[in-house]
Design a protein around this motif. Structure first.
Motif, PDB file in Angstrom:
ATOM      1  N   VAL A 160     -38.131  -5.601 -21.051  1.00  0.00           N
ATOM      2  CA  VAL A 160     -38.701  -5.637 -22.248  1.00  0.00           C
ATOM      3  C   VAL A 160     -38.633  -4.428 -23.123  1.00  0.00           C
ATOM      4  CG1 VAL A 160     -40.141  -6.621 -24.489  1.00  0.00           C
ATOM      5  CG2 VAL A 160     -39.990  -8.207 -22.952  1.00  0.00           C
ATOM      6  N   THR A 161     -39.560  -3.686 -22.384  1.00  0.00           N
ATOM      7  CA  THR A 161     -39.848  -1.904 -22.431  1.00  0.00           C
ATOM      8  C   THR A 161     -38.620  -1.744 -22.471  1.00  0.00           C
ATOM      9  OG1 THR A 161     -41.359  -1.772 -21.126  1.00  0.00           O
ATOM     10  CG2 THR A 161     -40.906   0.297 -21.552  1.00  0.00           C
ATOM     11  N   ASP A 162     -37.303  -1.501 -22.258  1.00  0.00           N
ATOM     12  CA  ASP A 162     -36.198  -0.593 -22.583  1.00  0.00           C
ATOM     13  C   ASP A 162     -36.022  -1.530 -23.878  1.00  0.00           C
ATOM     14  OD1 ASP A 162     -36.287   0.761 -20.042  1.00  0.00           O
ATOM     15  OD2 ASP A 162     -33.912  -0.955 -19.174  1.00  0.00           O
ATOM     16  N   TYR A 163     -35.656  -2.765 -24.570  1.00  0.00           N
ATOM     17  CA  TYR A 163     -35.116  -2.802 -25.766  1.00  0.00           C
ATOM     18  C   TYR A 163     -36.761  -2.744 -26.634  1.00  0.00           C
ATOM     19  CZ  TYR A 163     -35.298  -6.985 -29.557  1.00  0.00           C
ATOM     20  OH  TYR A 163     -34.594  -7.106 -30.741  1.00  0.00           O
ATOM     21  N   LEU A 164     -37.484  -2.434 -26.453  1.00  0.00           N
ATOM     22  CA  LEU A 164     -37.899  -2.040 -27.276  1.00  0.00           C
ATOM     23  C   LEU A 164     -37.459  -0.615 -27.708  1.00  0.00           C
ATOM     24  CD1 LEU A 164     -42.245  -3.702 -25.995  1.00  0.00           C
ATOM     25  CD2 LEU A 164     -39.803  -4.533 -28.916  1.00  0.00           C
ATOM     26  N   ASN A 165     -37.500   0.459 -26.320  1.00  0.00           N
ATOM     27  CA  ASN A 165     -36.971   1.654 -27.151  1.00  0.00           C
ATOM     28  C   ASN A 165     -35.831   2.281 -27.322  1.00  0.00           C
ATOM     29  OD1 ASN A 165     -39.203   2.649 -26.133  1.00  0.00           O
ATOM     30  ND2 ASN A 165     -38.698   2.328 -23.708  1.00  0.00           N
ATOM     31  N   SER A 166     -34.791   0.349 -27.692  1.00  0.00           N
ATOM     32  CA  SER A 166     -33.486   1.269 -28.141  1.00  0.00           C
ATOM     33  C   SER A 166     -33.231  -0.025 -29.521  1.00  0.00           C
ATOM     34  CB  SER A 166     -32.728  -0.418 -27.467  1.00  0.00           C
ATOM     35  OG  SER A 166     -33.037  -0.996 -28.198  1.00  0.00           O
ATOM     36  N   LEU A 167     -34.484   0.255 -29.874  1.00  0.00           N
ATOM     37  CA  LEU A 167     -34.967  -0.643 -31.653  1.00  0.00           C
ATOM     38  C   LEU A 167     -35.371   0.392 -32.748  1.00  0.00           C
ATOM     39  CD1 LEU A 167     -36.991  -3.440 -31.742  1.00  0.00           C
ATOM     40  CD2 LEU A 167     -34.501  -3.833 -31.377  1.00  0.00           C
ATOM     41  N   THR A 168     -34.227   0.738 -33.428  1.00  0.00           N
ATOM     42  CA  THR A 168     -34.145   2.104 -34.525  1.00  0.00           C
ATOM     43  C   THR A 168     -36.066   1.522 -34.664  1.00  0.00           C
ATOM     44  OG1 THR A 168     -33.518   0.168 -36.160  1.00  0.00           O
ATOM     45  CG2 THR A 168     -32.599   1.672 -35.286  1.00  0.00           C
TER      46      THR A 168
ATOM     47  N   LEU B 133     -35.416 -14.454 -27.075  1.00  0.00           N
ATOM     48  CA  LEU B 133     -35.638 -13.893 -25.145  1.00  0.00           C
ATOM     49  C   LEU B 133     -34.687 -13.616 -24.601  1.00  0.00           C
ATOM     50  CD1 LEU B 133     -39.068 -15.938 -24.001  1.00  0.00           C
ATOM     51  CD2 LEU B 133     -38.711 -14.016 -24.965  1.00  0.00           C
ATOM     52  N   GLN B 134     -33.895 -15.074 -24.813  1.00  0.00           N
ATOM     53  CA  GLN B 134     -32.283 -14.584 -24.621  1.00  0.00           C
ATOM     54  C   GLN B 134     -31.594 -13.558 -24.637  1.00  0.00           C
ATOM     55  OE1 GLN B 134     -31.557 -17.225 -22.363  1.00  0.00           O
ATOM     56  NE2 GLN B 134     -30.201 -15.834 -21.525  1.00  0.00           N
ATOM     57  N   HIS B 135     -31.296 -13.154 -26.085  1.00  0.00           N
ATOM     58  CA  HIS B 135     -31.169 -12.110 -26.239  1.00  0.00           C
ATOM     59  C   HIS B 135     -31.647 -11.181 -26.140  1.00  0.00           C
ATOM     60  CE1 HIS B 135     -30.677  -9.333 -29.727  1.00  0.00           C
ATOM     61  NE2 HIS B 135     -31.381  -9.245 -30.258  1.00  0.00           N
ATOM     62  N   ILE B 136     -32.500 -10.663 -25.683  1.00  0.00           N
ATOM     63  CA  ILE B 136     -33.863  -9.492 -25.108  1.00  0.00           C
ATOM     64  C   ILE B 136     -32.836  -9.452 -23.929  1.00  0.00           C
ATOM     65  CG2 ILE B 136     -35.410  -8.434 -24.015  1.00  0.00           C
ATOM     66  CD1 ILE B 136     -37.516 -10.005 -26.106  1.00  0.00           C
ATOM     67  N   HIS B 137     -32.937 -10.532 -22.887  1.00  0.00           N
ATOM     68  CA  HIS B 137     -31.942 -10.228 -21.945  1.00  0.00           C
ATOM     69  C   HIS B 137     -30.123  -9.944 -22.113  1.00  0.00           C
ATOM     70  CE1 HIS B 137     -34.456 -11.290 -18.934  1.00  0.00           C
ATOM     71  NE2 HIS B 137     -34.701 -12.881 -19.304  1.00  0.00           N
ATOM     72  N   VAL B 138     -29.834 -10.342 -22.498  1.00  0.00           N
ATOM     73  CA  VAL B 138     -28.629  -9.413 -23.407  1.00  0.00           C
ATOM     74  C   VAL B 138     -28.603  -8.288 -23.557  1.00  0.00           C
ATOM     75  CG1 VAL B 138     -26.325 -10.150 -24.732  1.00  0.00           C
ATOM     76  CG2 VAL B 138     -27.452 -12.234 -23.990  1.00  0.00           C
ATOM     77  N   VAL B 139     -29.174  -7.767 -24.247  1.00  0.00           N
ATOM     78  CA  VAL B 139     -29.403  -6.762 -25.030  1.00  0.00           C
ATOM     79  C   VAL B 139     -30.275  -5.641 -23.731  1.00  0.00           C
ATOM     80  CG1 VAL B 139     -30.804  -4.877 -26.250  1.00  0.00           C
ATOM     81  CG2 VAL B 139     -30.096  -6.651 -27.562  1.00  0.00           C
ATOM     82  N   ALA B 140     -30.723  -6.490 -22.219  1.00  0.00           N
ATOM     83  CA  ALA B 140     -31.713  -5.314 -21.688  1.00  0.00           C
ATOM     84  C   ALA B 140     -30.164  -4.419 -20.294  1.00  0.00           C
ATOM     85  CB  ALA B 140     -32.397  -5.978 -21.448  1.00  0.00           C
ATOM     86  N   ASP B 141     -28.870  -5.692 -20.584  1.00  0.00           N
ATOM     87  CA  ASP B 141     -28.105  -6.258 -19.796  1.00  0.00           C
ATOM     88  C   ASP B 141     -27.464  -5.348 -19.868  1.00  0.00           C
ATOM     89  OD1 ASP B 141     -28.935  -7.950 -17.758  1.00  0.00           O
ATOM     90  OD2 ASP B 141     -27.495  -9.171 -18.524  1.00  0.00           O
ATOM     91  N   GLU B 142     -27.195  -4.995 -21.718  1.00  0.00           N
ATOM     92  CA  GLU B 142     -26.105  -3.848 -21.712  1.00  0.00           C
ATOM     93  C   GLU B 142     -26.459  -2.337 -21.913  1.00  0.00           C
ATOM     94  OE1 GLU B 142     -25.111  -5.207 -25.878  1.00  0.00           O
ATOM     95  OE2 GLU B 142     -24.467  -6.091 -25.542  1.00  0.00           O
ATOM     96  N   LEU B 143     -28.090  -2.104 -22.137  1.00  0.00           N
ATOM     97  CA  LEU B 143     -28.739  -1.015 -21.880  1.00  0.00           C
ATOM     98  C   LEU B 143     -28.739  -0.599 -20.569  1.00  0.00           C
ATOM     99  CD1 LEU B 143     -31.692  -1.608 -24.007  1.00  0.00           C
ATOM    100  CD2 LEU B 143     -29.409  -0.107 -24.235  1.00  0.00           C
ATOM    101  N   GLU B 144     -28.778  -1.477 -19.628  1.00  0.00           N
ATOM    102  CA  GLU B 144     -28.284  -1.404 -18.324  1.00  0.00           C
ATOM    103  C   GLU B 144     -27.206  -0.536 -17.897  1.00  0.00           C
ATOM    104  OE1 GLU B 144     -29.700  -4.374 -15.088  1.00  0.00           O
ATOM    105  OE2 GLU B 144     -31.177  -3.507 -16.029  1.00  0.00           O
ATOM    106  N   GLN B 145     -26.636  -1.829 -18.798  1.00  0.00           N
ATOM    107  CA  GLN B 145     -25.218  -0.952 -17.656  1.00  0.00           C
ATOM    108  C   GLN B 145     -24.688   0.544 -18.646  1.00  0.00           C
ATOM    109  OE1 GLN B 145     -22.335  -2.238 -16.015  1.00  0.00           O
ATOM    110  NE2 GLN B 145     -20.787  -1.378 -16.900  1.00  0.00           N
ATOM    111  N   LYS B 146     -25.392   0.862 -19.771  1.00  0.00           N
ATOM    112  CA  LYS B 146     -24.632   2.014 -20.174  1.00  0.00           C
ATOM    113  C   LYS B 146     -26.130   3.460 -18.819  1.00  0.00           C
ATOM    114  CE  LYS B 146     -24.208   1.294 -24.685  1.00  0.00           C
ATOM    115  NZ  LYS B 146     -25.473   1.052 -25.492  1.00  0.00           N
ATOM    116  N   LYS B 147     -27.272   2.683 -18.584  1.00  0.00           N
ATOM    117  CA  LYS B 147     -28.205   4.115 -18.026  1.00  0.00           C
ATOM    118  C   LYS B 147     -27.333   3.627 -16.073  1.00  0.00           C
ATOM    119  CE  LYS B 147     -31.740   2.385 -17.170  1.00  0.00           C
ATOM    120  NZ  LYS B 147     -33.584   1.902 -17.880  1.00  0.00           N
TER     121      LYS B 147
END
Ligand SMILES: Nc1ncnc2c1ncn2[C@@H]1O[C@H](COP(=O)(O)OP(=O)(O)OP(=O)(O)O)[C@@H](O)[C@H]1O
Ligand SMILES: [Mg+2]
Length: 482
Positions: free
Chosen positions: A68-76, A146-160
């Motif tokens: 969730v932290t990664d997700y929130l940090n990615s929000l504009t 919550l599902q959406h947060i998981h999907v976005v977090a997966d993408e962010l993890e992939q980028k990192k």
């Protein structure tokens, strides 16, 4: 008298509103007003809160907290919070925003507003996040959100993640050996026709988003590319650029080290998702008769149909100098989805290389170079690039050395002798989409020949047996964008 004039009153009211608006924006008070308005609005809604603590009761890390932290940090909307931390990102000159404690940020999902509060836990050492959802929206949005947060977090993890290059080694049980993949090639650094480049880019982008689409069709989520063209035209560099663009690991499969079909199967099974699987110089391998692999072994590998689990979310890339002598069955649609031709340089490609390697957009010698290209001479981007690198301190010397090289080594290697120079034959030869190509180089002041410089490059092909007898034939392209 004047005060009773309605026209005058309207003008005065408008002026007052404009003045208030300007004052609110100039002083930033508008944010305060928005905050108060939100509080006022919230008085008419009942919220339900969900806490995401950093640790669970047994003091083990709660992985959801990190996601969730990664997700929130990615929000504009993080930019609108009152207090944010600025930290260095993955690249040294990259600055990223990170939420601080005791902040509230807003997010929108399916038309509903949700709030996240960052705060310290009661014991003040561990942290927690609190999600506030309006009760009226909870049933509708909570699970998908919550599902959406998981999907976005997966993408962010992939980028990192750091990419790796895998190579198949002969030792039994250790099929793949990995080293960090740090090749600097990107789609931007590849000299290629601008239109073609953007087509490839959007093809890769739509592939990344196409999981549902492929599954709906009952197809394995993979895409296969054939890169073909003379030596030194950027095929291997393009594979690296693709991997960097997709953020995928690279599996560089050396078929000459694979004993038989079952070993090939095992190798495919041991690859992971989000990877580019490359077979370089497939034409040369197929031309060698003494191979332990059968036609069906190789074609099954290319299809990835042994099992969808070992082809899902993978990009397969095959490189060749020429597809003329390759059995068309290997290249049929479905087996190879996209064909990209990498031609030798033409004048447009030469100019792009001059811009990137020498920082020169125009030069008095360009007209001479153009004439030589028009007469049918050409060199690969690798050859021209190396010449430019060797003479980078003097653009005139660099261009002169390219001219000399074109007149000697480049004779007849261009359009004249090898025919086709452009190429985007969509599906024209029953072999999938046909995109096409980047372009060429030369080098060598002081008596270096094209052949000498050819020995200097190459990255994925760490197998000396394969690189020693490379040849170049085929021709190539239109204008490039660099
Ligand atoms: N189109 C291009 N744009 C930019 N640089 C290029 C291009 N083509 C070749 N180069 C440069 O030339 C060098 C060799 O390119 P690369 O190894 O990718 O060629 P290749 O087509 O894979 O050759 P081979 O068929 O011999 O394996 C690389 O260092 C790369 O920087
Ligand atoms: Mg190569």
């Amino acid at each position: 008298m004047i005060l009773s004039n309605p026209f005058f009153l309207v003008i005065v009211t408008v002026c007052i509103f404009v003045a208030i608006r300007v004052a609110l924006y100039k002083t930033g008070l508008v944010f305060l007003v928005k905050k108060w308005w939100r509080r006022f609005e919230d008085c008419f809604h009942v919220y339900q809160s969900f806490k995401v603590p950093e640790f669970n009761e047994s003091m083990q890390e709660n992985q959801l907290y990190g996601r969730v932290t990664d997700y929130l940090n990615s929000l504009t909307s993080i930019e609108d919070s009152d207090f944010t931390n600025l930290v260095t990102g993955k690249k040294p000159n990259e600055i990223v925003l990170k939420l601080d404690r005791n902040q509230t940020i807003e997010d929108d999902f399916l038309g509903a507003k949700v709030l996240w509060e960052t705060g310290a836990s009661t014991d003040s050492t561990s942290r927690s996040l609190v999600l506030k959802v309006r009760k009226a929206d909870k049933r509708r949005i909570l699970r998908p959100y919550l599902q959406h947060i998981h999907v976005v977090a997966d993408e962010l993890e992939q980028k990192k993640r750091d990419l790796r290059l895998f190579m198949n080694v002969e030792a039994p049980n250790r099929a793949w050996r990995a080293v960090p993949f740090t090749h600097p090639s990107t789609l931007e650094t590849i000299t290629m026709e601008a239109d073609l480049k953007s087509k490839v880019k959007s093809d890769l982008e739509s592939f990344l988003k196409a999981r549902q689409y492929y599954h709906r069709l009952g197809r394995v989520w993979k895409r296969s590319f054939l890169l073909y063209g003379p030596s030194g035209t950027g095929k291997s560099s393009f594979v690296a650029a693709m991997a960097n663009f997709l953020n995928y690991d690279v599996y560089d499969l050396d078929l000459s080290r694979v004993k038989d079909d079952s070993e090939l199967k095992t190798l495919l099974l041991q690859t992971t998702t989000k990877s580019v699987i490359v077979i370089e110089d497939l034409d040369r391998y197929l031309a060698e008769k003494s191979t332990g692999l059968s036609f069906s072994g190789i074609s099954n590998f290319m299809d990835g149909l042994l099992n969808s689990c070992c082809a899902e979310e993978r990009v397969m890339v095959f490189t060749m100098n020429s597809k003329d002598h390759v059995d068309p069955a290997f290249l049929r649609p479905g087996r190879i989805d996209v064909h990209i031709h990498f031609p030798l340089c033409d004048f447009g490609a030469f100019k792009n290389l001059a811009t990137s390697y020498l920082g020169v957009k125009e030069h008095k010698l360009f007209s001479q170079v153009e004439e030589i290209f028009l007469s049918g001479s050409s060199l690969s981007p690798a050859e021209i690039g190396e010449l430019m690198i060797a003479n980078r301190n003097s653009p005139s010397r660099a261009i002169k050395s390219v001219i000399t090289a074109l007149q000697t080594d480049g004779d007849g290697r261009g359009v004249g002798m090898f025919g086709r120079r452009v190429g985007f034959d969509v599906g024209s030869r029953k072999s999938g989409d046909e995109m096409v190509e980047p372009g060429g180089v030369f080098c060598g002041e002081g008596g270096h020949t094209v052949r000498d410089f050819r020995k200097l490059y190459g990255f994925l092909r760490m197998k000396s047996n394969r690189s020693s007898n490379s040849q170049s034939f085929d021709a190539g392209s239109a204008n490039r964008d660099g």
